[in-house]
Design a protein around this motif. Sequence first.
Motif, PDB file in Angstrom:
ATOM      1  N   LEU A 109      61.601  49.850  35.444  1.00 24.29           N
ATOM      2  CA  LEU A 109      61.147  48.460  35.546  1.00 24.29           C
ATOM      3  C   LEU A 109      59.745  48.440  36.153  1.00 24.29           C
ATOM      4  O   LEU A 109      59.530  49.009  37.230  1.00 24.29           O
ATOM      5  CB  LEU A 109      62.095  47.649  36.435  1.00 24.29           C
ATOM      6  CG  LEU A 109      61.718  46.173  36.560  1.00 24.29           C
ATOM      7  CD1 LEU A 109      61.920  45.439  35.232  1.00 24.29           C
ATOM      8  CD2 LEU A 109      62.519  45.483  37.667  1.00 24.29           C
ATOM      9  N   THR A 110      58.800  47.802  35.460  1.00 26.18           N
ATOM     10  CA  THR A 110      57.421  47.688  35.946  1.00 26.18           C
ATOM     11  C   THR A 110      57.160  46.244  36.340  1.00 26.18           C
ATOM     12  O   THR A 110      57.466  45.319  35.584  1.00 26.18           O
ATOM     13  CB  THR A 110      56.442  48.141  34.839  1.00 26.18           C
ATOM     14  OG1 THR A 110      56.653  49.532  34.588  1.00 26.18           O
ATOM     15  CG2 THR A 110      54.995  47.934  35.254  1.00 26.18           C
ATOM     16  N   LEU A 111      56.606  46.071  37.549  1.00 27.14           N
ATOM     17  CA  LEU A 111      56.390  44.733  38.090  1.00 27.14           C
ATOM     18  C   LEU A 111      54.895  44.432  38.135  1.00 27.14           C
ATOM     19  O   LEU A 111      54.107  45.251  38.620  1.00 27.14           O
ATOM     20  CB  LEU A 111      56.977  44.664  39.507  1.00 27.14           C
ATOM     21  CG  LEU A 111      58.476  45.025  39.600  1.00 27.14           C
ATOM     22  CD1 LEU A 111      58.915  45.173  41.059  1.00 27.14           C
ATOM     23  CD2 LEU A 111      59.309  43.964  38.881  1.00 27.14           C
ATOM     24  N   VAL A 112      54.504  43.270  37.625  1.00 31.31           N
ATOM     25  CA  VAL A 112      53.087  42.890  37.596  1.00 31.31           C
ATOM     26  C   VAL A 112      52.844  41.813  38.655  1.00 31.31           C
ATOM     27  O   VAL A 112      53.520  40.780  38.667  1.00 31.31           O
ATOM     28  CB  VAL A 112      52.695  42.370  36.194  1.00 31.31           C
ATOM     29  CG1 VAL A 112      51.262  41.847  36.184  1.00 31.31           C
ATOM     30  CG2 VAL A 112      52.853  43.476  35.147  1.00 31.31           C
ATOM     31  N   ALA A 113      51.890  42.089  39.569  1.00 34.83           N
ATOM     32  CA  ALA A 113      51.598  41.155  40.667  1.00 34.83           C
ATOM     33  C   ALA A 113      50.090  41.133  40.923  1.00 34.83           C
ATOM     34  O   ALA A 113      49.386  42.065  40.509  1.00 34.83           O
ATOM     35  CB  ALA A 113      52.335  41.602  41.925  1.00 34.83           C
ATOM     36  N   PRO A 114      49.582  40.092  41.617  1.00 40.23           N
ATOM     37  CA  PRO A 114      48.144  40.040  41.882  1.00 40.23           C
ATOM     38  C   PRO A 114      47.675  41.283  42.644  1.00 40.23           C
ATOM     39  O   PRO A 114      48.313  41.692  43.613  1.00 40.23           O
ATOM     40  CB  PRO A 114      47.993  38.779  42.757  1.00 40.23           C
ATOM     41  CG  PRO A 114      49.192  37.953  42.428  1.00 40.23           C
ATOM     42  CD  PRO A 114      50.294  38.914  42.125  1.00 40.23           C
ATOM     43  N   LYS A 115      46.598  41.892  42.196  1.00 39.48           N
ATOM     44  CA  LYS A 115      46.129  43.145  42.804  1.00 39.48           C
ATOM     45  C   LYS A 115      45.305  42.861  44.060  1.00 39.48           C
ATOM     46  O   LYS A 115      44.788  41.754  44.233  1.00 39.48           O
ATOM     47  CB  LYS A 115      45.286  43.927  41.796  1.00 39.48           C
ATOM     48  CG  LYS A 115      43.862  43.422  41.606  1.00 39.48           C
ATOM     49  CD  LYS A 115      43.105  44.344  40.663  1.00 39.48           C
ATOM     50  CE  LYS A 115      41.590  44.150  40.767  1.00 39.48           C
ATOM     51  NZ  LYS A 115      40.977  44.777  41.944  1.00 39.48           N
ATOM     52  N   ASN A 116      45.161  43.868  44.919  1.00 32.57           N
ATOM     53  CA  ASN A 116      44.188  43.743  46.007  1.00 32.57           C
ATOM     54  C   ASN A 116      42.985  44.647  45.698  1.00 32.57           C
ATOM     55  O   ASN A 116      42.931  45.269  44.634  1.00 32.57           O
ATOM     56  CB  ASN A 116      44.828  44.026  47.374  1.00 32.57           C
ATOM     57  CG  ASN A 116      45.291  45.471  47.511  1.00 32.57           C
ATOM     58  OD1 ASN A 116      44.804  46.368  46.812  1.00 32.57           O
ATOM     59  ND2 ASN A 116      46.237  45.700  48.410  1.00 32.57           N
ATOM     60  N   ASP A 117      42.039  44.724  46.638  1.00 33.24           N
ATOM     61  CA  ASP A 117      40.799  45.419  46.278  1.00 33.24           C
ATOM     62  C   ASP A 117      40.898  46.949  46.346  1.00 33.24           C
ATOM     63  O   ASP A 117      39.922  47.643  46.087  1.00 33.24           O
ATOM     64  CB  ASP A 117      39.596  44.874  47.060  1.00 33.24           C
ATOM     65  CG  ASP A 117      39.800  44.975  48.543  1.00 33.24           C
ATOM     66  OD1 ASP A 117      40.727  45.691  48.959  1.00 33.24           O
ATOM     67  OD2 ASP A 117      39.028  44.352  49.299  1.00 33.24           O
ATOM     68  N   LYS A 118      42.085  47.483  46.656  1.00 34.31           N
ATOM     69  CA  LYS A 118      42.270  48.944  46.561  1.00 34.31           C
ATOM     70  C   LYS A 118      42.386  49.375  45.097  1.00 34.31           C
ATOM     71  O   LYS A 118      42.264  50.550  44.769  1.00 34.31           O
ATOM     72  CB  LYS A 118      43.573  49.353  47.252  1.00 34.31           C
ATOM     73  CG  LYS A 118      43.464  49.462  48.744  1.00 34.31           C
ATOM     74  CD  LYS A 118      44.642  50.298  49.240  1.00 34.31           C
ATOM     75  CE  LYS A 118      44.839  50.077  50.717  1.00 34.31           C
ATOM     76  NZ  LYS A 118      46.260  49.928  51.048  1.00 34.31           N
ATOM     77  N   VAL A 119      42.690  48.412  44.226  1.00 37.75           N
ATOM     78  CA  VAL A 119      42.975  48.750  42.826  1.00 37.75           C
ATOM     79  C   VAL A 119      41.727  48.527  41.972  1.00 37.75           C
ATOM     80  O   VAL A 119      41.214  47.401  41.884  1.00 37.75           O
ATOM     81  CB  VAL A 119      44.147  47.900  42.286  1.00 37.75           C
ATOM     82  CG1 VAL A 119      44.420  48.215  40.823  1.00 37.75           C
ATOM     83  CG2 VAL A 119      45.393  48.128  43.124  1.00 37.75           C
ATOM     84  N   SER A 120      41.262  49.599  41.364  1.00 34.28           N
ATOM     85  CA  SER A 120      40.066  49.539  40.525  1.00 34.28           C
ATOM     86  C   SER A 120      40.289  48.636  39.311  1.00 34.28           C
ATOM     87  O   SER A 120      41.389  48.623  38.731  1.00 34.28           O
ATOM     88  CB  SER A 120      39.736  50.949  40.046  1.00 34.28           C
ATOM     89  OG  SER A 120      38.839  50.911  38.974  1.00 34.28           O
ATOM     90  N   SER A 121      39.233  47.946  38.895  1.00 33.70           N
ATOM     91  CA  SER A 121      39.386  47.096  37.707  1.00 33.70           C
ATOM     92  C   SER A 121      39.501  47.943  36.435  1.00 33.70           C
ATOM     93  O   SER A 121      39.873  47.441  35.380  1.00 33.70           O
ATOM     94  CB  SER A 121      38.240  46.097  37.600  1.00 33.70           C
ATOM     95  OG  SER A 121      37.038  46.802  37.537  1.00 33.70           O
ATOM     96  N   LEU A 122      39.227  49.252  36.548  1.00 40.06           N
ATOM     97  CA  LEU A 122      39.471  50.131  35.397  1.00 40.06           C
ATOM     98  C   LEU A 122      40.970  50.214  35.100  1.00 40.06           C
ATOM     99  O   LEU A 122      41.400  50.281  33.955  1.00 40.06           O
ATOM    100  CB  LEU A 122      38.961  51.543  35.689  1.00 40.06           C
ATOM    101  CG  LEU A 122      37.485  51.811  35.482  1.00 40.06           C
ATOM    102  CD1 LEU A 122      37.135  53.183  36.020  1.00 40.06           C
ATOM    103  CD2 LEU A 122      37.145  51.709  33.994  1.00 40.06           C
ATOM    104  N   ILE A 123      41.779  50.215  36.166  1.00 41.03           N
ATOM    105  CA  ILE A 123      43.245  50.270  35.999  1.00 41.03           C
ATOM    106  C   ILE A 123      43.747  49.018  35.310  1.00 41.03           C
ATOM    107  O   ILE A 123      44.600  49.067  34.425  1.00 41.03           O
ATOM    108  CB  ILE A 123      43.943  50.432  37.373  1.00 41.03           C
ATOM    109  CG1 ILE A 123      43.672  51.822  37.931  1.00 41.03           C
ATOM    110  CG2 ILE A 123      45.445  50.140  37.269  1.00 41.03           C
ATOM    111  CD1 ILE A 123      44.311  52.107  39.262  1.00 41.03           C
ATOM    112  N   THR A 124      43.205  47.871  35.725  1.00 43.73           N
ATOM    113  CA  THR A 124      43.768  46.588  35.277  1.00 43.73           C
ATOM    114  C   THR A 124      42.997  45.999  34.100  1.00 43.73           C
ATOM    115  O   THR A 124      43.278  44.878  33.687  1.00 43.73           O
ATOM    116  CB  THR A 124      43.768  45.571  36.434  1.00 43.73           C
ATOM    117  OG1 THR A 124      42.408  45.244  36.754  1.00 43.73           O
ATOM    118  CG2 THR A 124      44.470  46.115  37.664  1.00 43.73           C
TER     119      THR A 124
END
Length: 321
Positions: free
Chosen positions: A87-102
């Motif tokens: 199960l994969t959960l999608v939630a608002p990202k914080n700034d640790k997560v690169s925009s390349l990932i998202t």
Amino acid sequence: MSLISPAYAAQLLEKGELVAVPTETVYGLAGRFDRDETLRRIFTVKGRPFFDPLIVHVSGIEQAKSLVSEWPEIFDSLAKAFWPGPLTLVAPKNDKVSSLITSGLPSVAVRCPRHPMAEEILRDLKVPFAAPSANLFGQTSPTSAQHVLKEFNGQIPVVDGGECDVGVESTVISARKTSKGKWIVEILRPGGVSRQEIIDVLKSAKFDFSVERATSQASPGNLKHHYQPSSPVVIVEGHRDEKIILSALNEKMPGKIARISWLDLDDDPRQAARTLYQSFRDLSGEAQAIAIERKSLHSSSDWEAIWDRIQRASFLKLNKI
Ligand code: TXA
Ligand code: MG
């Protein structure tokens, strides 16, 4: 390059290299989540367009929460019930997560895989890894180490965790609360956890909720054509009349197809999912088409992910022949 141990995989990942890792769904092409150079290589190696975001794999709820700015309370119940698992959960990202990932989206997809080797790697590595399925873009996902070696001509080191137990990718969902306090859970991609299993967990946790299937725009990677084996797949409803199938194929691709191989789905959806991608590979061949019969027993939610994949893999549908 070849087969490597989980401990060595963690060392390579730490250095920013790419490694193929077994999960319970399909093999992933993993790279640490916090190096843009590594993330770019994932897209390049797969031939994947940058608009299709990656799933970040985590060791558990705590690590998942470290990547998001908001964690819907409904996700606690779902993660407790299904993690580690598909199960994969999608939630608002914080700034640790690169925009390349998202792919520039404000949200991030996270999941905790259920495979002892993936779990060992995440424990050793101590940071999450991003991983799409370890296949070239648009092709069938790999469910064994041999599939990955073949797909990348041995250029990517692979941890051999045997055949994947689930066999289709994870279910991807998002959730939001309406002003009246009702949760809307959206299925962005059906997968290893069925709609009914999600409903059962949320009912017993006493949430006010509904589960809906999202429109394809909600998940940029949800393309109409995907998971395609090298031979054309034909979906058949009704009689197994090979003459009709061959003549329909000949209209679309004259002179190309001489034979039909039947992919007989097991009546148990778990077994059918487990063997689907291996069958796609086994039945592909020169001048061959793969025919799959859609039966009435395939309409329950246990079959949703399997038919989603077959439909995206298919070249032609023949109704009521
Ligand atoms: O089972 C799986 O999920 C496997 C294993 C390796 O974990 N991974 C996998 O990854 O299937 P991939 O990259 O082939 O598919 C990821 C899916 C895509 O359909 C993508 O659009 C969706 O997840 N996704 C990722 N981030 C998203 C986001 N922020 N919002 C909506 N959809 C997202
Ligand atoms: Mg994929």
